[in-house]
Design a protein around this motif. Sequence first.
Motif, short mmCIF file in Angstrom:
data_model
loop_
_atom_site.label_atom_id
_atom_site.label_comp_id
_atom_site.label_asym_id
_atom_site.label_seq_id
_atom_site.Cartn_x
_atom_site.Cartn_y
_atom_site.Cartn_z
N LEU A 139 2.66 -18.50 38.53
CA LEU A 139 4.05 -18.96 38.52
C LEU A 139 4.10 -20.41 38.06
O LEU A 139 3.26 -21.22 38.45
CB LEU A 139 4.68 -18.87 39.91
CG LEU A 139 5.09 -17.51 40.43
CD1 LEU A 139 5.60 -17.62 41.86
CD2 LEU A 139 6.14 -16.89 39.54
N THR A 140 5.08 -20.74 37.25
CA THR A 140 5.27 -22.13 36.84
C THR A 140 6.31 -22.79 37.74
O THR A 140 7.11 -22.11 38.40
CB THR A 140 5.74 -22.21 35.38
OG1 THR A 140 7.05 -21.63 35.28
CG2 THR A 140 4.77 -21.52 34.43
N ALA A 141 6.31 -24.10 37.74
CA ALA A 141 7.33 -24.84 38.50
C ALA A 141 8.73 -24.47 38.00
O ALA A 141 9.65 -24.29 38.80
CB ALA A 141 7.08 -26.34 38.38
N ALA A 142 8.88 -24.33 36.69
CA ALA A 142 10.18 -23.97 36.13
C ALA A 142 10.64 -22.60 36.63
O ALA A 142 11.82 -22.42 36.96
CB ALA A 142 10.11 -23.99 34.60
N GLU A 143 9.72 -21.64 36.73
CA GLU A 143 10.08 -20.31 37.23
C GLU A 143 10.47 -20.36 38.71
O GLU A 143 11.42 -19.71 39.13
CB GLU A 143 8.93 -19.34 37.03
CG GLU A 143 8.70 -18.98 35.57
CD GLU A 143 7.42 -18.22 35.34
OE1 GLU A 143 7.40 -17.39 34.41
OE2 GLU A 143 6.42 -18.46 36.07
N VAL A 144 9.75 -21.15 39.47
CA VAL A 144 10.07 -21.29 40.90
C VAL A 144 11.46 -21.91 41.06
O VAL A 144 12.29 -21.42 41.83
CB VAL A 144 9.00 -22.13 41.63
CG1 VAL A 144 9.46 -22.48 43.05
CG2 VAL A 144 7.67 -21.40 41.66
N LEU A 145 11.73 -22.96 40.31
CA LEU A 145 13.04 -23.62 40.40
C LEU A 145 14.17 -22.70 39.95
O LEU A 145 15.23 -22.67 40.57
CB LEU A 145 13.03 -24.91 39.58
CG LEU A 145 12.11 -26.01 40.14
CD1 LEU A 145 12.05 -27.19 39.19
CD2 LEU A 145 12.56 -26.44 41.53
N GLY A 147 14.08 -19.47 40.13
CA GLY A 147 14.20 -18.48 41.20
C GLY A 147 15.02 -19.00 42.37
O GLY A 147 15.88 -18.29 42.89
N ILE A 148 14.76 -20.25 42.76
CA ILE A 148 15.53 -20.84 43.87
C ILE A 148 17.00 -20.97 43.48
O ILE A 148 17.89 -20.67 44.29
CB ILE A 148 14.94 -22.20 44.29
CG1 ILE A 148 13.54 -22.00 44.89
CG2 ILE A 148 15.86 -22.90 45.29
CD1 ILE A 148 12.77 -23.30 45.14
#
Length: 179
Positions: A139-145, A147-148
């Motif tokens: 997972l990338t930081a961009a994907e996590v953000l 997602g949130i």
Amino acid sequence: MPFYLSLALDNGVKPAEISETITHLAFYAGRSNAVAAVAVANVFAARKIGADQLPTASPALLPLNEAAEADRAKRVGEQFGAAFPGIVQYTTDVLFRDLWLRPDLAPRDRSLVTVSALIANGQSAQLTAHLSIGMNNGLTAAEVLEGITHLAFDVGWPNAFSALPVAKDVFEKRPKLRI
């Protein structure tokens, strides 16, 4: 829920991935929430999706990352093993040496499901470990953000905002961010 299950299938999510997601959610969102997802049976029946397109109960598991699992088991055992040996053993045997190694949902996707379930249930105390695991799983930081951000609309702004400082802390402590 049938609308979203159909939408997922229309967007290329495989029936086996939906089945595995529901199985995974039984552990991270609670059995009652997973049982509520039985609506998938009607969607599968309407689309003539049979058992041959779904995972077996006991598939051949993915290989275990021995070093990472030894580190996780040691930390959990030291922290809780003396007082809670049963849950520590189930965490090792059922969660990390079975559920997380089932092949019909990629580890990256399991991480996304887990992080989403934790945020939806307001379990930000568990996020640090699972965000790190997720990023180790791709997972990338961009994907996590993203997602949130998406979750804020479905699970409420308070749950999303409770996850933000945890995610920020994890991102800042990672050696290289993949944004």
